[in-house]
Motif scaffolding. Structure first.
Motif, short mmCIF file in Angstrom:
data_model
loop_
_atom_site.label_atom_id
_atom_site.label_comp_id
_atom_site.label_asym_id
_atom_site.label_seq_id
_atom_site.Cartn_x
_atom_site.Cartn_y
_atom_site.Cartn_z
N ILE A 131 8.86 7.01 4.09
CA ILE A 131 9.82 5.87 3.49
C ILE A 131 8.93 4.72 2.82
N ILE A 132 9.40 4.78 1.48
CA ILE A 132 8.61 3.60 0.71
C ILE A 132 9.36 2.37 0.43
N ASP A 133 8.99 1.20 0.77
CA ASP A 133 9.55 0.03 0.50
C ASP A 133 11.08 0.00 1.06
N PRO A 134 11.18 -0.51 2.11
CA PRO A 134 12.32 -0.70 2.73
C PRO A 134 13.40 -1.97 2.62
N LEU A 135 13.30 -2.05 1.32
CA LEU A 135 14.26 -3.26 0.70
C LEU A 135 13.93 -4.61 1.50
N THR A 136 14.97 -5.46 0.96
CA THR A 136 14.58 -6.97 1.29
C THR A 136 15.29 -7.40 2.65
N ALA A 137 16.50 -6.73 2.98
CA ALA A 137 17.27 -6.96 4.27
C ALA A 137 17.56 -5.89 5.10
N VAL A 138 17.46 -5.99 6.44
CA VAL A 138 17.71 -5.15 7.30
C VAL A 138 19.14 -4.61 7.01
N GLU A 139 20.09 -5.26 6.70
CA GLU A 139 21.54 -4.66 6.22
C GLU A 139 21.59 -3.87 5.09
N THR A 140 20.76 -4.07 3.82
CA THR A 140 20.92 -3.22 2.72
C THR A 140 19.93 -2.07 3.09
N ALA A 141 19.02 -2.03 4.05
CA ALA A 141 18.19 -0.91 4.36
C ALA A 141 19.06 -0.10 5.32
N ILE A 157 11.21 9.79 10.74
CA ILE A 157 10.22 9.39 9.90
C ILE A 157 8.84 9.22 10.52
N ALA A 158 8.06 10.01 9.71
CA ALA A 158 6.58 9.99 10.03
C ALA A 158 5.67 8.80 9.65
N ALA A 159 6.34 8.09 8.52
CA ALA A 159 5.44 6.84 8.13
C ALA A 159 6.18 6.03 7.16
N ILE A 160 5.92 4.70 7.12
CA ILE A 160 6.48 4.10 6.14
C ILE A 160 5.24 3.49 5.26
N ILE A 161 5.47 3.29 3.85
CA ILE A 161 4.42 2.65 3.15
C ILE A 161 5.01 1.14 2.64
N LEU A 162 4.41 0.31 2.76
CA LEU A 162 4.84 -1.15 2.13
C LEU A 162 3.65 -1.28 0.97
N THR A 163 4.30 -1.25 -0.24
CA THR A 163 3.49 -1.14 -1.39
C THR A 163 2.69 -2.43 -1.62
N HIS A 164 3.57 -3.77 -1.23
CA HIS A 164 3.00 -5.08 -1.64
C HIS A 164 3.62 -6.15 -0.62
N SER A 165 3.12 -7.24 -0.87
CA SER A 165 3.46 -8.34 0.04
C SER A 165 4.51 -9.35 -0.35
N HIS A 166 5.52 -8.78 -1.25
CA HIS A 166 6.74 -9.38 -1.50
C HIS A 166 7.95 -9.01 -0.57
N SER A 188 3.73 5.54 11.54
CA SER A 188 2.87 4.87 11.15
C SER A 188 3.31 4.00 10.10
N LEU A 189 2.63 2.83 10.07
CA LEU A 189 2.88 1.87 8.85
C LEU A 189 1.66 1.43 7.97
N ILE A 190 1.72 1.77 6.65
CA ILE A 190 0.71 1.89 5.77
C ILE A 190 0.89 0.47 4.81
N ALA A 191 0.02 -0.18 4.62
CA ALA A 191 0.16 -1.31 3.76
C ALA A 191 -1.33 -1.80 3.23
N PRO A 192 -1.35 -2.37 2.22
CA PRO A 192 -2.59 -2.82 1.53
C PRO A 192 -3.39 -3.78 2.59
N ALA A 193 -4.66 -3.83 2.50
CA ALA A 193 -5.41 -4.98 3.07
C ALA A 193 -4.87 -6.26 2.87
N HIS A 194 -5.11 -7.14 3.99
CA HIS A 194 -4.59 -8.60 3.82
C HIS A 194 -2.89 -8.67 3.39
N PHE A 195 -2.17 -7.50 3.65
CA PHE A 195 -0.86 -7.66 3.69
C PHE A 195 -0.24 -8.64 4.48
#
Length: 645
Positions: A131-141, A157-166, A188-195
């Motif tokens: 899964i990549i970028d699980p939206l803004t809110a728990v309800e919409t996700a 679900i094997a992994a979730i990718i958070l592409t950025h810090s917004h 697994s939760l994958i994110a960029p450094a300093h996320f």
């Protein structure tokens, strides 16, 4: 259609929120946009619908309290041609963004679009789902995942990718997976450094101001209507639901890193200081698909965001897109991003990325060229224009960012707020300047006459400037407020940028109806729990009323029993400093407390009596000094005025 300058009956056609009809000038300008050649191209509607697998006709997502979080029917009015009260180009973009459902991007690659401001992307691998970028809110996700599972079947679900810090790319995390499963290492939760630091810091120290301005940028008080909010350009609007976050288990800190989960191979590009301070993109070689996160979209993005944030680096942004083109361009048959619909075909991908790359480099270079000729930021914004090779590209039109305010951002990044004009070095405050301008022009009636003359001529930027002086000089004048609202209204109707429209129309709305306070802490979920204590103390220092503090000096120890952290607070010279270090001997007072009680204090769920009676808050030493310290901390005002003094 009446020509520009013909008197306009401002009393006609007022809706129930006080919004008025488009003037002949606005009608004419929007009609000229409608006649533009690019408006005749329907290819994007075909692309935005490509691969549709499932769709809910009446999507209605609500919180536990029944509050509306997301409803597709709120944008049902977008069907049909643009009204005179909307720029047809923005209307077109909003119609595209309102398309919703589950889409197949490529075999094994899917997206849920139109369930939030952002997209959720899904990779179905041989052994599990990414899964990549699980939206803004728990309800919409949760609603998005329900659509995915009903259509594609449930899979681990094997992994979730958070592409950025917004927040629109991580806030719905708990709607996709149990956060405990991430903590246990099952997902697994994958994110960029300093996320994590970047994700929580942006809205802590400056959070009150940023939150207030976000309400303007996204048109939160506005009705969803042809005279109100029609869309944000990047998407429709961010979901105001429950927000969550978690610490990543895998960190991307350099380009070229590879990972494999669920049988899915991934190649990462580390792209910090572009659209977000912490950002990554990811290429899926087995699918010939690249997720461009938000460094590319189908709009010109913001180098400076109107909600207020640090200016972004146009050169780094352009360079990251160029790097992605070099790394992945020859191998990519489809680009899918955190917003909008994909780009298919290798030739189309390369052309798309070249345009996205060059727009940010162009704005950077030409702003500095014009600055070097002696132009100031306002003059640069007025003069800079795109060459036909970039102007003709739909995917970089100013639906979110604009050429005008992005050029100002480049100037600000290099030269700061001072434009070199001596009169601007120490100008009068706005209220005093407004009072003197109005007096110099002959008083309020004379100014309002000039406002109406400018308005009748269709010169709404000038009528806004004049009316703003009138409002700040005479804030109780209903006539001044109304004429400023009318001027903002027409500027909003003409704006191609969703945020510009929302800013103007929210200003008009508040001039007529006042400020509507919003409680955002109730939706914070576990995000407050993830904020480092150090950041809370940094924010606390900005609330110290130094004038009232006078000669007050104090040293306090805060011992957090559940985390084992100790902070020493010093106040002197009207400044609060904090240090994470062992407790200071001889401190005026020492507080033993828990983080949970601290969060209750921050959210104003605990008060003075709780501090006195709770076993989670124990004080030794000078209680009066401690209470004096807390009394000097001002409570932020989240509903401060913007369009009035």
């Amino acid at each position: 259609m009446a020509p520009t300058g013909v008197p306009y009956d401002v009393e006609a056609e007022v809706d129930d929120r006080g919004f008025r009809a488009a003037t002949p000038t606005t009608q004419s300008r929007n009609a000229s946009v409608m006649s533009s050649e690019f408006m005749e191209n329907d290819e994007d509607f075909q692309l935005a619908m490509r691969g549709l697998l499932a769709q809910r006709d009446a999507l209605d997502i609500r919180g536990e309290d029944g509050q509306v979080i997301w409803r597709t029917q709120d944008y049902a009015f977008l069907e049909g041609p643009a009204p005179a009260t909307s720029n047809p180009s923005l209307w077109r973009q909003s119609r595209l963004n309102a398309i919703h459902g589950l889409f197949e991007v490529a075999e094994g690659v899917y997206q849920v679009r139109g369930y939030d401001l952002s997209n959720m992307s899904i990779i179905d691998g041989p052994e599990g789902r990414i899964i990549i970028d699980p939206l803004t809110a728990v309800e919409t996700a949760e609603a998005a995942m329900q659509l995915v599972n009903e259509t594609l079947g449930e899979r681990p679900i094997a992994a979730i990718i958070l592409t950025h810090s917004h927040i629109d790319h991580f806030g719905g995390l708990a709607g996709v997976v149990d956060l405990d499963a991430i903590a246990r290492g099952e997902v697994s939760l994958i994110a960029p450094a300093h996320f994590l630091a970047e994700a929580v810091s942006e809205n802590v120290v400056a959070g009150v101001v940023m939150g207030r301005r976000s309400g303007y940028m996204y048109g939160m008080p506005l009705p969803r209507s042809p005279r109100g909010h029609v869309g944000s350009g990047l998407g429709q609007h961010p979901a105001i639901g429950t927000h969550t976050i978690a610490a990543p288990s895998h960190v991307i800190y350099q380009s070229g890193q590879t990972l494999e989960f669920g049988g899915v191979r991934m190649e990462f590009q580390y792209a910090p200081h572009t659209e977000a301070p912490a950002e990554l993109t990811v290429f899926f070689p087995d699918y010939q698909a690249w997720c461009g996160a938000e460094i590319v979209s189908r709009t010109l993005h913001n180098l400076y965001t109107l909600r207020g944030a640090q200016v972004r680096d146009a050169l780094a942004w352009s360079g990251a897109i160029d790097d992605a083109l070099t790394r992945f361009g020859d191998r990519t048959d489809v680009v899918f991003n955190s917003h909008h619909w994909p780009v298919w075909g290798n030739a189309e991908v390369r052309d798309y990325l070249e345009g996205q790359r060059d727009i940010y480099k162009y704005i950077h270079d030409q702003t500095l060229r014009l600055a070097a000729s002696g132009l100031r930021p306002d003059e640069i914004a007025e003069q800079i224009e795109l060459p036909e090779a970039l102007e003709s590209r739909f995917a970089i039109r100013g639906y979110y960012g604009t050429l005008r305010h992005n050029s100002r951002a480049v100037y600000q990044r290099y030269f700061g707020w001072y434009d070199g004009v001596p009169a601007h070095l120490n100008p009068l405050p706005r209220v005093e300047a407004a009072q003197r301008y109005v007096a110099a022009m002959g008083g309020l009636d004379a100014v309002l006459e000039a406002v109406q003359t400018a308005f009748a001529a269709g010169e709404y930027r000038w009528s806004s400037e004049l009316a703003q002086h009138a409002v700040f000089a005479h804030p109780s004048s209903e006539a001044a407020r109304e004429w400023l609202a009318r001027s903002y209204e027409q500027l909003g109707y003409q704006a191609e940028s969703g945020p510009w429209r929302d800013v103007y129309l929210t200003g008009a709305y508040e001039l007529r109806h006042g400020v509507e306070a919003r409680d955002v802490t109730r939706t914070a979920g576990n995000i407050l729990e993830s904020i480092p204590l150090d950041m809370f103390f940094t924010a606390m220092a900005t609330r110290l009323n130094a004038v009232d503090a006078g000669e007050f000096e104090v040293v306090l120890n805060f011992l957090f029993e559940d985390s084992g952290q100790t902070f020493v607070i010093e106040v002197s010279n009207g400044v609060m400093r904090h240090y994470e270090r062992p407790a200071r001997e001889g401190a005026d007072a020492t507080v033993n407390l828990t983080r949970d009680f601290w969060l209750r204090l921050i959210q104003q769920e605990a008060g003075l009596m709780d501090m006195i009676t709770s076993s989670d808050f124990r004080v030794s030493g000078d209680r009066a000094a401690l209470l004096r310290f807390f009394s000097l901390l001002e409570q932020p005002e989240p509903a401060f005025e913007i369009v009035t003094p």
